[in-house]
Design a protein around this motif. Structure first.
Motif, PDB file in Angstrom:
ATOM      1  N   SER A 567       0.880  -1.172   0.000  1.00 12.20           N
ATOM      2  CA  SER A 567       0.000   0.000   0.000  1.00 12.20           C
ATOM      3  C   SER A 567       0.912   1.216   0.000  1.00 12.20           C
ATOM      4  O   SER A 567       1.279   1.749   1.053  1.00 12.20           O
ATOM      5  N   ARG A 568       1.321   1.604  -1.115  1.00 11.01           N
ATOM      6  CA  ARG A 568       2.248   2.721  -1.227  1.00 11.01           C
ATOM      7  C   ARG A 568       1.544   3.890  -1.907  1.00 11.01           C
ATOM      8  O   ARG A 568       0.570   3.713  -2.647  1.00 11.01           O
ATOM      9  N   LYS A 569       2.071   5.042  -1.701  1.00 16.72           N
ATOM     10  CA  LYS A 569       1.518   6.239  -2.308  1.00 16.72           C
ATOM     11  C   LYS A 569       2.060   6.397  -3.709  1.00 16.72           C
ATOM     12  O   LYS A 569       3.231   6.170  -3.967  1.00 16.72           O
ATOM     13  N   MET A 570       1.167   6.774  -4.635  1.00 18.72           N
ATOM     14  CA  MET A 570       1.584   6.961  -6.021  1.00 18.72           C
ATOM     15  C   MET A 570       2.565   8.119  -6.123  1.00 18.72           C
ATOM     16  O   MET A 570       2.417   9.140  -5.436  1.00 18.72           O
ATOM     17  N   SER A 571       3.539   7.950  -6.990  1.00 20.29           N
ATOM     18  CA  SER A 571       4.441   9.061  -7.280  1.00 20.29           C
ATOM     19  C   SER A 571       3.738  10.066  -8.182  1.00 20.29           C
ATOM     20  O   SER A 571       2.642   9.818  -8.695  1.00 20.29           O
ATOM     21  N   MET A 572       4.367  11.207  -8.380  1.00 18.36           N
ATOM     22  CA  MET A 572       3.766  12.235  -9.225  1.00 18.36           C
ATOM     23  C   MET A 572       3.601  11.749 -10.654  1.00 18.36           C
ATOM     24  O   MET A 572       2.573  12.016 -11.300  1.00 18.36           O
ATOM     25  N   LEU A 573       4.596  10.997 -11.165  1.00 13.76           N
ATOM     26  CA  LEU A 573       4.492  10.484 -12.523  1.00 13.76           C
ATOM     27  C   LEU A 573       3.371   9.463 -12.639  1.00 13.76           C
ATOM     28  O   LEU A 573       2.585   9.490 -13.601  1.00 13.76           O
ATOM     29  N   GLU A 574       3.245   8.573 -11.639  1.00 13.41           N
ATOM     30  CA  GLU A 574       2.177   7.572 -11.681  1.00 13.41           C
ATOM     31  C   GLU A 574       0.803   8.230 -11.570  1.00 13.41           C
ATOM     32  O   GLU A 574      -0.149   7.827 -12.250  1.00 13.41           O
ATOM     33  N   ALA A 575       0.697   9.222 -10.739  1.00 13.87           N
ATOM     34  CA  ALA A 575      -0.582   9.920 -10.617  1.00 13.87           C
ATOM     35  C   ALA A 575      -0.959  10.614 -11.918  1.00 13.87           C
ATOM     36  O   ALA A 575      -2.128  10.594 -12.337  1.00 13.87           O
ATOM     37  N   ALA A 576       0.029  11.220 -12.596  1.00 16.34           N
ATOM     38  CA  ALA A 576      -0.250  11.875 -13.878  1.00 16.34           C
ATOM     39  C   ALA A 576      -0.651  10.847 -14.936  1.00 16.34           C
ATOM     40  O   ALA A 576      -1.576  11.092 -15.726  1.00 16.34           O
ATOM     41  N   GLN A 577       0.015   9.695 -14.946  1.00 17.39           N
ATOM     42  CA  GLN A 577      -0.357   8.658 -15.891  1.00 17.39           C
ATOM     43  C   GLN A 577      -1.760   8.136 -15.624  1.00 17.39           C
ATOM     44  O   GLN A 577      -2.549   7.932 -16.551  1.00 17.39           O
ATOM     45  N   CYS A 578      -2.075   7.905 -14.368  1.00 12.08           N
ATOM     46  CA  CYS A 578      -3.409   7.424 -14.018  1.00 12.08           C
ATOM     47  C   CYS A 578      -4.481   8.428 -14.423  1.00 12.08           C
ATOM     48  O   CYS A 578      -5.519   8.058 -14.986  1.00 12.08           O
ATOM     49  N   ASP A 579      -4.242   9.711 -14.166  1.00  9.01           N
ATOM     50  CA  ASP A 579      -5.221  10.738 -14.556  1.00  9.01           C
ATOM     51  C   ASP A 579      -5.408  10.776 -16.070  1.00  9.01           C
ATOM     52  O   ASP A 579      -6.533  10.943 -16.563  1.00  9.01           O
ATOM     53  N   SER A 605      -0.836  -2.179 -23.788  1.00 13.25           N
ATOM     54  CA  SER A 605      -0.242  -1.280 -22.793  1.00 13.25           C
ATOM     55  C   SER A 605      -1.316  -0.594 -21.962  1.00 13.25           C
ATOM     56  O   SER A 605      -1.157  -0.410 -20.740  1.00 13.25           O
ATOM     57  N   LEU A 606      -2.428  -0.225 -22.609  1.00 12.41           N
ATOM     58  CA  LEU A 606      -3.519   0.405 -21.864  1.00 12.41           C
ATOM     59  C   LEU A 606      -4.101  -0.564 -20.840  1.00 12.41           C
ATOM     60  O   LEU A 606      -4.399  -0.173 -19.701  1.00 12.41           O
ATOM     61  N   TYR A 607      -4.284  -1.828 -21.230  1.00  9.93           N
ATOM     62  CA  TYR A 607      -4.814  -2.816 -20.291  1.00  9.93           C
ATOM     63  C   TYR A 607      -3.900  -2.961 -19.073  1.00  9.93           C
ATOM     64  O   TYR A 607      -4.374  -3.086 -17.933  1.00  9.93           O
ATOM     65  N   ARG A 608      -2.590  -2.957 -19.306  1.00  5.96           N
ATOM     66  CA  ARG A 608      -1.662  -3.079 -18.183  1.00  5.96           C
ATOM     67  C   ARG A 608      -1.742  -1.865 -17.262  1.00  5.96           C
ATOM     68  O   ARG A 608      -1.649  -1.991 -16.038  1.00  5.96           O
ATOM     69  N   LYS A 609      -1.890  -0.688 -17.858  1.00  5.65           N
ATOM     70  CA  LYS A 609      -2.012   0.513 -17.039  1.00  5.65           C
ATOM     71  C   LYS A 609      -3.286   0.454 -16.185  1.00  5.65           C
ATOM     72  O   LYS A 609      -3.283   0.819 -15.003  1.00  5.65           O
ATOM     73  N   ILE A 610      -4.381  -0.004 -16.790  1.00  5.57           N
ATOM     74  CA  ILE A 610      -5.646  -0.089 -16.048  1.00  5.57           C
ATOM     75  C   ILE A 610      -5.518  -1.055 -14.876  1.00  5.57           C
ATOM     76  O   ILE A 610      -5.974  -0.774 -13.759  1.00  5.57           O
ATOM     77  N   ASP A 611      -4.886  -2.210 -15.107  1.00  5.06           N
ATOM     78  CA  ASP A 611      -4.708  -3.179 -14.025  1.00  5.06           C
ATOM     79  C   ASP A 611      -3.746  -2.648 -12.962  1.00  5.06           C
ATOM     80  O   ASP A 611      -3.978  -2.849 -11.752  1.00  5.06           O
ATOM     81  N   ALA A 612      -2.662  -1.996 -13.397  1.00  2.00           N
ATOM     82  CA  ALA A 612      -1.668  -1.519 -12.435  1.00  2.00           C
ATOM     83  C   ALA A 612      -2.233  -0.427 -11.532  1.00  2.00           C
ATOM     84  O   ALA A 612      -1.949  -0.388 -10.327  1.00  2.00           O
ATOM     85  N   PHE A 613      -3.061   0.457 -12.090  1.00  3.74           N
ATOM     86  CA  PHE A 613      -3.605   1.561 -11.311  1.00  3.74           C
ATOM     87  C   PHE A 613      -4.933   1.201 -10.642  1.00  3.74           C
ATOM     88  O   PHE A 613      -5.489   2.006  -9.892  1.00  3.74           O
ATOM     89  N   GLY A 614      -5.469  -0.001 -10.942  1.00  6.21           N
ATOM     90  CA  GLY A 614      -6.730  -0.412 -10.326  1.00  6.21           C
ATOM     91  C   GLY A 614      -7.902   0.438 -10.775  1.00  6.21           C
ATOM     92  O   GLY A 614      -8.809   0.730  -9.979  1.00  6.21           O
ATOM     93  N   ILE A 615      -7.941   0.832 -12.034  1.00  7.51           N
ATOM     94  CA  ILE A 615      -9.012   1.687 -12.549  1.00  7.51           C
ATOM     95  C   ILE A 615     -10.266   0.846 -12.762  1.00  7.51           C
ATOM     96  O   ILE A 615     -10.218  -0.228 -13.387  1.00  7.51           O
ATOM     97  N   SER A 616     -11.379   1.296 -12.272  1.00  4.12           N
ATOM     98  CA  SER A 616     -12.636   0.575 -12.414  1.00  4.12           C
ATOM     99  C   SER A 616     -13.175   0.734 -13.825  1.00  4.12           C
ATOM    100  O   SER A 616     -12.726   1.585 -14.606  1.00  4.12           O
ATOM    101  N   TYR A 617     -14.191  -0.077 -14.143  1.00  2.88           N
ATOM    102  CA  TYR A 617     -14.789  -0.039 -15.480  1.00  2.88           C
ATOM    103  C   TYR A 617     -15.491   1.295 -15.698  1.00  2.88           C
ATOM    104  O   TYR A 617     -16.242   1.774 -14.839  1.00  2.88           O
TER     105      TYR A 617
END
Length: 619
Positions: A567-579, A605-617
């Motif tokens: 349970s770690r906090k997202m970095s600034m780059l990860e937060a920008a990618q998730c947004d 690559s998009l599917y991996r990003k969605i799984d990595a960031f836990g983005i809901s449908y």
């Protein structure tokens, strides 16, 4: 003439039958008689073709490349010549054949005179090519003068092809026809074609340059605003490109060189340092099926519209009112398109930071600009650098200078930073510069300063194991030696590449053992944070290889740390990618295909990003 043919045939049959009497020079030329004797000494079967397929060279030789061009030009210009032209290498192997008569081609196929087959004197006996290669002289042969019975229907004329660099024999070029259609012009024709092959070989080193310059000239004549061409060593620019600011020129040349090395030939938008946005297209230059260079064409964004018609045509009917509706929003449409392309470009750089870093490293190596690589420990800075340097200069020399050696106050032996005596390119790699002490930084600076005065200074690249540059640290004294700074992203930001990196590391660690990664293992590796970056990945795979010698690696073979929840906090780059991913999914109503296109990345690559960031449908 018919009487001589009968006498030669009778003498050949007697010789083949075992007669020790050699025909005199009044009947058969001494070179032919000597070839008969050599054929019998080699135990050549005169009734059965024993030529064997020896294969083709994986690397096409300069002789074959030049001969193909000459023979193609001859057969295209003289389709009704009624003959076949064959090229043999010094070992007697058929390397090329061109036919101007279908019936003759079928006859040559029947006697295995086919590219890839060995047709030397040891295989088929006396031929014009075998005599020419043995005696180093042009030779003409009538049908009855062949040692092999199945070749007596052919008339041959062979000329020696000379290697222009060494002056030795590069091969033999043979002109064949049916014996009933032999002509005295066959030998001069063979000599002429052989001379053309020799001339083409002499100009072979310049074929690549000519091909690139021809393409460069064609693109410039087509009206491209900026045109740049390269073969990997030199960059040629037109006048419009030379009038650009120096920063813009460097960005375009870097993109050109990186596209050639990475074989990434695309059309894209580029933001130039001067503030303008440009439309850039890079296309390869092919020669003999191989990419030998590339050409870049570009112009400011919005200037790639269809060319304007001549003034005389444009003014025709100017007194007539226009019959089509005017699009008052045309400029608005163009602006929206430019904004959309700029957004895709920005998203691609945000979600694929490693690609930009690799392009910058490739361009710096090709142009000899000193580079500073920064990033967390273990992200693969040294591996990336050495890999690209070896790709550009396979015989280059790498000199590694460890910053820890200069961290103490003792005497440090001066490294050999200059180029080697044989002129090989040299890379000076400065590792762990962040560990330098003030005294060590000053000593290393004194060792680097003389390199600037060398006629061919080595390439100096430094590595700092921190995600940012701190000029107040001791290594800040060395920053003046570097022209560019590139940040290599951590492994957790390269989830798309973890599978490929893991497979490459596994192959290196396992040697010849058959080990492979299952899809489930790849998913587990992609979901782990990798605080130790590539070094930690290597440790994990080394643990697996030590316990599983062969087979497919399953999830149960991985150590427990790969499954530990975090349970770690997202970095600034990860937060920008998730947004960016969430915003694209919202705008596309959950359509992942359109969202991937908007982000400038692949759907996987998009599917991996969605799984990595836990983005809901998102629908």
């Amino acid at each position: 003439m018919a009487t001589r043919a009968v006498e030669v045939e009778a003498a050949r049959r007697a010789f083949v039958a075992g007669s020790t009497r050699v025909p005199g020079p009044d009947l058969v030329a001494p070179a032919v008689a000597a070839s008969w004797e050599r054929s019998r000494a080699h135990a050549v079967d005169p009734e059965r073709i024993t030529a064997h397929f020896l294969g083709h060279h994986r690397d096409v030789s300069r002789l074959v490349t030049c001969a193909d061009d000459v023979l193609d030009a001859f057969t295209t210009g003289h389709p009704g010549a009624g003959c076949s032209v064959v090229l043999l290498d010094p070992a007697g192997v058929v390397r090329a054949r061109r036919d101007c008569d279908r019936a003759l081609a079928r006859l040559l196929d029947a006697v295995l005179l086919v590219p890839g087959y060995g047709y030397g004197e040891r295989a088929v006996g006396t031929t014009a090519a075998s005599i020419a290669l043995h005696d180093q002289a042009d030779t003409a042969l009538d049908g009855v003068e062949h040692f092999h019975t199945q070749l007596t229907c052919l008339a041959e004329a062979a000329a020696v092809v000379t290697d222009p660099r060494t002056g030795g024999t590069a091969g033999a070029l043979t002109v064949l026809s049916h014996d009933t259609e032999r002509t005295a012009l066959a030998l001069p024709l063979a000599r002429m074609l052989a001379d053309r092959v020799t001339e083409a070989m002499a100009g072979e080193p310049h074929r690549v340059t000519r091909a690139i310059l021809d393409r460069f000239t064609a693109e410039h004549a087509a009206g491209g605003s900026w045109v740049l061409a390269t073969d990997g060593d030199y960059v040629v620019t037109n006048g419009a490109a030379r009038r650009l600011p120096s920063g813009d020129q460097r960005v375009l040349s870097d993109l050109l060189l990186a596209s050639l090395v990475l074989a990434d030939f695309t059309t894209q938008h580029v933001d130039l340092p001067s503030g303008r946005c440009a439309e850039i297209g890079v296309r390869p230059v092919h020669l003999a099926g191989t990419s030998v260079g590339c050409v870049l064409t570009g112009s400011p964004a919005g200037e790639l519209a269809a060319p304007r018609p001549p003034e005389s045509v444009r003014r025709q009917g100017s007194h007539v009112a226009p019959t089509t509706r005017r699009d008052y929003a045309q400029d608005l449409h163009t602006t929206r398109h430019d904004h959309a392309q700029a957004r895709i470009r920005a998203n691609r750089e945000l979600l694929s930071p490693y690609l930009r870093a690799r392009q910058e490293v490739v361009a710096s190596i090709r142009q000899g600009r000193n580079h500073l690589l920064i990033g967390e420990p273990g992200v693969g800075k040294r591996t990336l650098l050495v890999e690209q340097f070896r790709a550009a200069y396979p015989t280059g020399r790498v000199v590694t200078v460890d910053g820890e050696a200069y961290a103490g106050d003792g005497d440090v032996p001066e490294p050999d930073l200059a180029r080697s005596a044989d002129g090989r390119p040299c890379l000076v790699l400065l590792r762990a510069m962040n560990l330098l002490t003030p005294v060590g930084a000053r000593r290393l600076d004194e060792a680097l300063r003389p390199l600037v005065a060398l006629p061919e200074a080595p390439l100096v690249v430094g590595c700092v194991d921190t995600p940012a540059v701190d000029a107040t640290r001791p290594y800040g004294l060395l920053l003046r030696h570097f022209h560019e700074v590139t940040r290599v992203p951590a492994l957790r930001y390269r989830a798309d590449e973890i599978g490929e990196i893991a497979l490459a590391v596994l192959r290196r660690l396992s040697g010849r053992r058959a080990l492979r990664l299952s899809l489930q293992v790849v998913r587990v590796l992609e979901g782990y944070a990798w605080p130790g970056n590539v070094s930690e990945l290597e440790d994990v795979l080394r643990y697996v290889v030590a316990r599983k010698p062969v087979g497919e690696i399953q999830a149960r073979d991985l150590p427990q740390l790969c499954f530990q929840g975090r349970s770690r906090k997202m970095s600034m780059l990860e937060a920008a990618q998730c947004d960016a991913v969430i915003q694209a999914l919202y705008e596309c109503n959950g359509n992942r295909y359109r969202a991937a296109a908007m982000l400038g990345i692949a759907r996987s690559s998009l599917y991996r990003k969605i799984d990595a960031f836990g983005i809901s449908y998102i629908a």
